[in-house]
Scaffold this active site. Structure first.
Site, PDB file in Angstrom:
ATOM      1  N   SER A   1     -18.538  22.360  35.492  1.00 17.69           N
ATOM      2  CA  SER A   1     -19.418  22.163  34.325  1.00 17.69           C
ATOM      3  C   SER A   1     -20.432  21.074  34.665  1.00 17.69           C
ATOM      4  CB  SER A   1     -18.584  21.709  33.118  1.00 17.69           C
ATOM      5  OG  SER A   1     -19.428  21.212  32.096  1.00 17.69           O
TER       6      SER A   1
ATOM      7  N   TYR B   1     -12.679  15.930  29.600  1.00 16.30           N
ATOM      8  CA  TYR B   1     -13.125  17.218  30.153  1.00 16.30           C
ATOM      9  C   TYR B   1     -13.981  16.999  31.404  1.00 16.30           C
ATOM     10  CZ  TYR B   1     -15.702  21.712  30.202  1.00 16.30           C
ATOM     11  OH  TYR B   1     -16.278  22.900  30.549  1.00 16.30           O
TER      12      TYR B   1
HETATM   13  P1  NAP Z   1     -13.742  30.624  26.466  1.00 16.87           P
HETATM   14  O1  NAP Z   1     -14.621  31.666  25.907  1.00 16.87           O
HETATM   15  O2  NAP Z   1     -13.043  29.678  25.566  1.00 16.87           O
HETATM   16  O3  NAP Z   1     -12.680  31.337  27.424  1.00 16.87           O
HETATM   17  C1  NAP Z   1     -11.667  30.572  28.043  1.00 16.87           C
HETATM   18  C2  NAP Z   1     -10.807  31.485  28.866  1.00 16.87           C
HETATM   19  O4  NAP Z   1      -9.739  30.705  29.434  1.00 16.87           O
HETATM   20  C3  NAP Z   1     -10.182  32.573  28.039  1.00 16.87           C
HETATM   21  O5  NAP Z   1     -10.108  33.760  28.792  1.00 16.87           O
HETATM   22  C4  NAP Z   1      -8.783  32.024  27.761  1.00 16.87           C
HETATM   23  O6  NAP Z   1      -7.899  33.101  27.569  1.00 16.87           O
HETATM   24  C5  NAP Z   1      -8.492  31.273  29.055  1.00 16.87           C
HETATM   25  N1  NAP Z   1      -7.488  30.238  28.894  1.00 16.87           N
HETATM   26  C6  NAP Z   1      -7.605  29.097  28.188  1.00 16.87           C
HETATM   27  N2  NAP Z   1      -6.449  28.411  28.228  1.00 16.87           N
HETATM   28  C7  NAP Z   1      -5.602  29.134  28.998  1.00 16.87           C
HETATM   29  C8  NAP Z   1      -4.255  28.965  29.404  1.00 16.87           C
HETATM   30  N3  NAP Z   1      -3.537  27.889  29.043  1.00 16.87           N
HETATM   31  N4  NAP Z   1      -3.693  29.907  30.189  1.00 16.87           N
HETATM   32  C9  NAP Z   1      -4.393  31.015  30.547  1.00 16.87           C
HETATM   33  N5  NAP Z   1      -5.672  31.221  30.210  1.00 16.87           N
HETATM   34  C10 NAP Z   1      -6.271  30.303  29.424  1.00 16.87           C
HETATM   35  O7  NAP Z   1     -14.535  29.697  27.486  1.00 16.87           O
HETATM   36  P2  NAP Z   1     -15.770  29.956  28.458  1.00 16.87           P
HETATM   37  O8  NAP Z   1     -16.949  29.319  27.861  1.00 16.87           O
HETATM   38  O9  NAP Z   1     -15.821  31.364  28.895  1.00 16.87           O
HETATM   39  O10 NAP Z   1     -15.320  29.017  29.664  1.00 16.87           O
HETATM   40  C11 NAP Z   1     -14.920  29.493  30.937  1.00 16.87           C
HETATM   41  C12 NAP Z   1     -15.007  28.337  31.916  1.00 16.87           C
HETATM   42  O11 NAP Z   1     -16.371  27.892  31.975  1.00 16.87           O
HETATM   43  C13 NAP Z   1     -14.162  27.133  31.548  1.00 16.87           C
HETATM   44  O12 NAP Z   1     -13.581  26.584  32.716  1.00 16.87           O
HETATM   45  C14 NAP Z   1     -15.180  26.166  30.970  1.00 16.87           C
HETATM   46  O13 NAP Z   1     -14.757  24.820  31.105  1.00 16.87           O
HETATM   47  C15 NAP Z   1     -16.390  26.486  31.806  1.00 16.87           C
HETATM   48  N6  NAP Z   1     -17.675  26.097  31.211  1.00 16.87           N
HETATM   49  C16 NAP Z   1     -18.115  26.679  30.051  1.00 16.87           C
HETATM   50  C17 NAP Z   1     -19.337  26.285  29.513  1.00 16.87           C
HETATM   51  C18 NAP Z   1     -19.918  26.896  28.258  1.00 16.87           C
HETATM   52  O14 NAP Z   1     -20.966  26.419  27.792  1.00 16.87           O
HETATM   53  N7  NAP Z   1     -19.298  27.902  27.665  1.00 16.87           N
HETATM   54  C19 NAP Z   1     -20.108  25.304  30.161  1.00 16.87           C
HETATM   55  C20 NAP Z   1     -19.632  24.739  31.331  1.00 16.87           C
HETATM   56  C21 NAP Z   1     -18.421  25.148  31.850  1.00 16.87           C
HETATM   57  P3  NAP Z   1      -6.689  33.147  26.521  1.00 16.87           P
HETATM   58  O15 NAP Z   1      -7.064  32.351  25.314  1.00 16.87           O
HETATM   59  O16 NAP Z   1      -6.520  34.612  26.273  1.00 16.87           O
HETATM   60  O17 NAP Z   1      -5.535  32.555  27.271  1.00 16.87           O
END
Ligand code: NAP
Length: 254
Positions: free
Chosen positions: A147, A158
């Site tokens: 991130s 985070y």
């Molecule tokens: P999201 O929509 O909240 O999706 C998170 C994913 O992680 C879901 O598939 C969730 O699946 C899974 N997950 C969470 N906790 C888990 C656990 N304990 N065991 C197994 N799976 C788990 O988030 P996203 O925005 O797509 O984020 C994906 C990645 O990108 C993350 O690492 C996040 O830090 C990073 N990121 C996101 C952003 C942004 O703006 N969105 C920016 C920078 C970085 P289940 O709930 O089904 O388990």
């Protein structure tokens, strides 16, 4: 190999964590579009089955592996199962992540533990489990989803978890280089997913972010997936041990 062929992932076998929605789902589907078979890890089995159907509709194999990545033994078992079901493992994407809207002062030990367990510990031991499978395949690629908060910090732990993930990415890339295993990270900026839904709905919080993003918008998950396909491909063979910002220029201008 033509340049366009070097961007394809035909016949490659990938495991993506956090594949049930958001960025992980987009990566899994983009990998299938590019020709890869994909093992899908997250907790919500119904969502994983939906993504598996999307992968299979592209003519690729999907393996559904429901688990909580805080369970390291389950993560290691899933890597092994993915290798057995797909006949090897070439690509690992550590994408599962959690974020808390807390403050540095309010952060609790339980929140600290959860963020570090999901964002860092699970990735480290998935990589450790994947290494022998990749070595047996003649090499592989690890992509860790970091991130912009790794550099900028965040009002909680985070950012620290992502900075540690980037550092471990560089360590593994150096140690595994002789085995043709490349380790890289992607640092997304603001992406339109469930994780940021509350933030995106609040102009007081999102407008200053957009104002300090050169592209003046948030991005869709497919824009991170596009970077993941490139980094996983032969076209990125010389991209090693580094972090690619997919943040609309936010790091460059803020
Ligand atoms: P999201 O929509 O909240 O999706 C998170 C994913 O992680 C879901 O598939 C969730 O699946 C899974 N997950 C969470 N906790 C888990 C656990 N304990 N065991 C197994 N799976 C788990 O988030 P996203 O925005 O797509 O984020 C994906 C990645 O990108 C993350 O690492 C996040 O830090 C990073 N990121 C996101 C952003 C942004 O703006 N969105 C920016 C920078 C970085 P289940 O709930 O089904 O388990």
């Amino acid at each position: 190999m033509s340049f366009s062929d070097s961007l394809r992932l035909d016949g490659r076998r990938a495991l993506v964590t956090g594949a049930s929605r958001g960025i992980g789902r987009a990566i899994a589907e983009a990998f299938a579009d590019a020709g890869a078979d994909v093992a899908l890890v997250a907790r919500t089995v119904t969502d994983l089955e939906t993504v598996a159907a999307a992968v299979e509709s592209r003519g690729r194999r999907a393996v559904v592996l429901p688990l909580d990545v805080r369970d390291v033994a389950a993560v290691e078992g899933a890597v092994a199962k993915a290798g057995e079901a797909l006949g090897g493992l070439d690509i690992l994407v550590n994408n599962a992540g959690v974020y808390f809207h807390t403050t540095v002062d309010d952060l609790t030990p339980d929140q600290f533990q959860l963020v570090l367990d999901v964002n860092l510990r699970a990735a480290v031991f998935a990589m450790q489990a994947a290494r022998p499978l990749m070595r047996a395949c003649g090499g592989g690629v690890v992509i860790n989803i970091s991130s912009v908060a790794a550099d900028k910090g965040s009002p909680n732990v985070y950012g620290a978890s992502k900075a540690a993930l980037e550092s471990f990415t560089r360590s593994a890339d150096r140690d595994w280089a002789t085995e043709n295993i490349r380790c890289v990270a992607i640092a997304p900026g603001m992406i339109d997913t469930d994780m940021e839904a509350e933030f995106l709905a609040d102009p007081a919080r999102i407008d200053p972010i957009i104002a300090t993003t050169a592209r003046r918008r948030v991005a869709q998950p497919i824009e991170v997936a596009a970077a993941a396909v490139f980094l996983a491909s032969q076209a990125a063979d010389f991209v090693s041990g580094t972090v690619l910002d997919v943040d609309g220029g936010r790091s460059a201008h803020y």
